[in-house]
Structure formats: structure tokens, C-alpha cells
Design a protein around this motif. Structure first.
Motif, PDB file in Angstrom:
ATOM      1  N   ARG A 186       0.850  -1.210   0.000  1.00 54.53           N
ATOM      2  CA  ARG A 186       0.000   0.000   0.000  1.00 54.53           C
ATOM      3  C   ARG A 186       0.879   1.253   0.000  1.00 54.53           C
ATOM      4  O   ARG A 186       1.917   1.282   0.662  1.00 54.53           O
ATOM      5  N   LEU A 187       0.429   2.259  -0.739  1.00 56.76           N
ATOM      6  CA  LEU A 187       1.122   3.550  -0.720  1.00 56.76           C
ATOM      7  C   LEU A 187       0.161   4.598  -0.157  1.00 56.76           C
ATOM      8  O   LEU A 187      -0.941   4.789  -0.687  1.00 56.76           O
ATOM      9  N   ILE A 188       0.597   5.256   0.920  1.00 51.47           N
ATOM     10  CA  ILE A 188      -0.191   6.378   1.440  1.00 51.47           C
ATOM     11  C   ILE A 188       0.597   7.631   1.103  1.00 51.47           C
ATOM     12  O   ILE A 188       1.753   7.774   1.536  1.00 51.47           O
ATOM     13  N   PHE A 189       0.024   8.499   0.291  1.00 52.11           N
ATOM     14  CA  PHE A 189       0.768   9.719  -0.040  1.00 52.11           C
ATOM     15  C   PHE A 189       0.019  10.949   0.467  1.00 52.11           C
ATOM     16  O   PHE A 189      -1.210  10.995   0.461  1.00 52.11           O
ATOM     17  N   ILE A 190       0.810  11.917   0.915  1.00 51.00           N
ATOM     18  CA  ILE A 190       0.251  13.072   1.603  1.00 51.00           C
ATOM     19  C   ILE A 190       0.277  14.266   0.648  1.00 51.00           C
ATOM     20  O   ILE A 190       1.350  14.672   0.187  1.00 51.00           O
TER      21      ILE A 190
END
Ligand SMILES: NC(=O)c1ccc[n+]([C@@H]2O[C@H](COP(=O)([O-])OP(=O)(O)OC[C@H]3O[C@@H](n4cnc5c(N)ncnc54)[C@H](OP(=O)(O)O)[C@@H]3O)[C@@H](O)[C@H]2O)c1
Length: 347
Positions: free
Chosen positions: A115-119
């Protein structure tokens, strides 16, 4: 979970390390300078986290393959926070880290199949503003980004460009990705801790030093906030939740207008609140006079974040409720932030 964080040494990153290690996760911090691990661990220890759960991997967003010296494995999620976050950046400099560097992180997430969580930021939820900057919302790839960089500062333009680039990349590759859009970050709910490099810290500093004689914008203008520990808990929850939202606007809708925010700050610091407004375009024009922005410690591009737009935060409130994260209370966290500032500032 094993969670890789870029930007772990930054303001949000440090608090995220506290939240994740408290919850029993292992954090691998991608750092340009691994010597910073020691101070990060000290911060985590002092904030009630578990410093021994943090390890370091040397890396730099600007290097191909992030400049990693060895292969990574067993990573469940990457949280991408790292960015060049400053005013007056040169466009190339901002793009190199915030756009190209972010794509390097997305490539790693794809390779690791995690999973990639980008801000990104709350301005991504303000479509009127995006259209005003010249972003083509139906066909973002048709946007003339050099015009956007001209109309707003390089930091904000590069964050917007990066958001569209990451959305495209993650959708094209069918990745498990979550975009978190935080409001301007305030200090910790209970300790008020805030880094001096943060925009809200500069605003409080300006209030304290009497540089905020006028209120930018109209009574409809506001600067939405979110306390750093609430944001950290939201990001931590997004790492593990089975079906995360595609995008989440993380913003305290009870933040008052700018006048109300300044009134609370001045009251907490025993000062007189400014009463008169000045339209933002006029203020931005005045701030272009040589040296004035530096003297007043206000940069024209920082004023772009003060808008009259309202936001729908129902999804956010539902997310907080489902994850049992308490809703932040504006008057509490703004007072603790101002008190923390006062504990650092000279009389
Ligand atoms: N703070 C806010 O009000 C706010 C609001 C909305 C969105 N955001 C977004 O949230 C994210 C984190 O913000 P923040 O306030 O925590 O920022 P910050 O305190 O300025 O931290 C930035 C982090 O990025 C790292 N970094 C910068 N360039 C790098 C590179 N080339 N390679 C690897 N790491 C690099 C820095 O590492 P070093 O220790 O090596 O310098 C630092 O850890 C950013 O993406 C920002 O745009 C922030």
C-alpha cells in the motif's frame, strides 16, 4: 505491520512514528542522513512511543531508485511524507523532490506490491482554486504546469503536480493507494508541540511580534487546521484498514474564520486582536515590494492557503468515528499550540 516512512524526521513524520510504534508496528525510516535516527528515537521515547521499533534505511528522493543501498522486503505499507516544504523555492528544485522524487517512491511501492499512502494537501479539495490556477481537472495531463508554477509558489505548485502524477501512476498500475489531504497542521492536542519551521508557528510568531496588524482577506476567509497527533492517528489507521478510502480530506471544520483564529491566539497570549481586514491580492502585491516579505515574515504564496471555500468533511468525521479517533477541539489545541510557542519565545 512493517511500515516504511519517507520524511520520518519531519514534523508530521515524528508524530507518526510515535503513533505507529505505540500501536506495535515496526517503522523503517528512509532518511537522507541516518545520523538523525538518534534524535528521532529520543523524540519518540519522550512522546511515549517505542523507539526500538524504528530502524533506518539511507535514501534520498532525488536519487534514482531512491539511492537505496540494499533491496527492501517485507514492507506492508509506505507512507510518503517527505517533501521540500518552504517558500521561495526554485521551480526545478521543488519539482525534483516533490514530483520526480514522489514518483520514485510510487515505483518502490509498486515493486514491493504494498500500500502507498501519499500526503498531498487540503487545497486539492478546492476545485475552484485549482481551476483558477489553470489546472485542467477533467484532463490533468493537459495542464500547462509552468503556468501553475507562475501563478502560485513552487512548493504548492509542485505538491499539486505531484498529486496528479501520483494519482495517474497508482491508477495506471492498479495500486493500493490512499491520498491524505491535510489542512495546515497545528500543534499536538495536549502538549501543543510544533516545529518552528511550520507555517502556523510563523503565523503565531507574527502575531506575537505585532506583525499582524491587519487580517488578510474578508470575514469569510479562513485557514483550516488539523492538530498533528490527530493527523498522525488518521495516517496510522489508513495503513492498516482493510478498505481504505481513495482520498481523505483531514480538516477540522470547526476552525473559525481567520479573525476568530487570531482572536483566540491573541487572547491566549494576552494581546490585542487585529480588527481590520485587507484584501489578499492587495497584501500579495504589497509583499512583492523588495524586502517587505522578509521583514514581515509573510510570503505572498503562504496567503494562497487562506481562502473562503467551505469543505465537506463528512467522510473524515465518519473515518474518525469508525477508527475511534477523538474529534479535535479547536479551542484546546490552538491554546496549547500558542502556549507551547510562548514557552519557546523570549519575553
Ligand atoms: N505541515 C503542514 O501544514 C502540511 C499541510 C498539508 C500537507 N503537508 C505535507 O505533509 C508532508 C510532511 O510535512 P511536514 O510538515 O512534516 O514537513 P517537514 O517538517 O518540512 O519535513 C519534511 C521531511 O521531508 C524530508 N525530505 C526532504 N527532502 C528529502 C529528500 N530529497 N529525500 C528524503 N527526504 C527528504 C526531510 O528530511 P531531512 O531530515 O533529511 O531534512 C523531512 O523529514 C509534506 O509532503 C507536506 O507537503 C504538510
Amino acid at each position: 505491520m512493517n511500515i516504511l516512512i519517507t520524511g520520518a524526521t519531519g514534523f508530521i513524520g515524528k508524530h507518526l512514528c510515535v503513533a505507529l510504534t505505540q500501536q506495535g508496528h515496526h517503522v523503517m525510516a528512509l532518511m537522507r542522513n541516518p545520523d538523525k535516527l538518534r534524535s528521532l528515537r529520543e523524540f519518540v521515547q519522550g512522546s511515549g512511543g517505542q523507539p526500538e521499533r524504528i530502524t533506518v534505511m539511507q535514501g534520498d528522493l532525488e536519487k534514482p531508485g531512491l539511492g537505496l543501498s540494499s533491496a527492501l522486503e517485507g514492507i506492508d505499507c509506505i507512507v510518503h511524507l517527505a517533501a521540500r516544504f518552504a517558500w521561495n523555492l526554485a521551480p526545478d528544485e521543488a519539482r525534483r523532490t516533490n514530483v520526480t522524487g514522489s514518483l520514485h517512491v510510487a515505483e518502490l511501492a509498486k515493486q514491493l506490491d504494498c500500500r502507498l499512502i501519499f500526503i498531498t494537501g487540503f487545497m486539492l479539495a478546492n476545485e475552484t482554486h485549482l481551476a483558477h490556477l489553470g489546472i485542467n481537472l477533467s484532463q490533468p495531463d493537459q495542464t500547462r504546469w509552468q503556468d501553475v508554477y507562475r501563478r502560485t509558489g513552487a512548493y504548492e505548485a509542485s505538491k499539486l503536480e505531484s498529486a496528479f502524477a501520483l494519482r495517474h501512476y497508482t491508477q495506471e498500475h492498479g495500486m493500493d493507494a490512499v491520498e491524505i489531504q491535510p489542512a495546515t497542521v497545528a500543534g499536538h492536542n495536549t502538549t501543543g508541540e510544533i516545529d518552528p519551521t511550520q507555517p502556523l508557528f510563523s503565523l503565531i510568531d507574527n502575531v506575537f511580534h505585532g506583525r499582524m496588524a491587519l487580517i488578510p482577506g474578508s470575514p469569510a476567509h479562513w485557514l483550516p487546521l488539523i492538530p498533528v497527533d490527530t493527523l498522525a492517528l488518521v495516517i496510522a489507521a489508513a495503513c492498516g484498514v482493510e478498505q481504505p478510502p481513495l482520498r481523505l480530506l483531514v480538516l477540522d471544520n470547526k476552525t473559525p474564520n481567520l479573525q476568530g483564529l487570531l482572536r483566540t491566539l491573541t487572547m491566549t497570549m494576552g494581546m490585542k486582536a487585529p480588527r481590520w481586514h485587507l484584501p489578499i491580492p492587495v497584501m500579495q502585491w504589497l509583499l512583492k515590494l523588495p524586502g517587505l516579505a522578509r521583514v514581515l515574515n509573510v510570503y505572498p504564496e503562504a496567503l494562497d492557503f487562506i481562502q473562503s471555500q467551505s469543505y465537506n468533511t463528512l467522510d473524515f468525521q465518519r473515518f474518525l468515528a469508525s477508527m475511534r479517533i477523538p474529534e479535535p477541539a479547536f479551542s484546546e489545541y490552538i491554546q496549547t499550540t500558542a502556549q507551547y510557542y510562548r514557552s519557546l519565545a523570549p519575553e
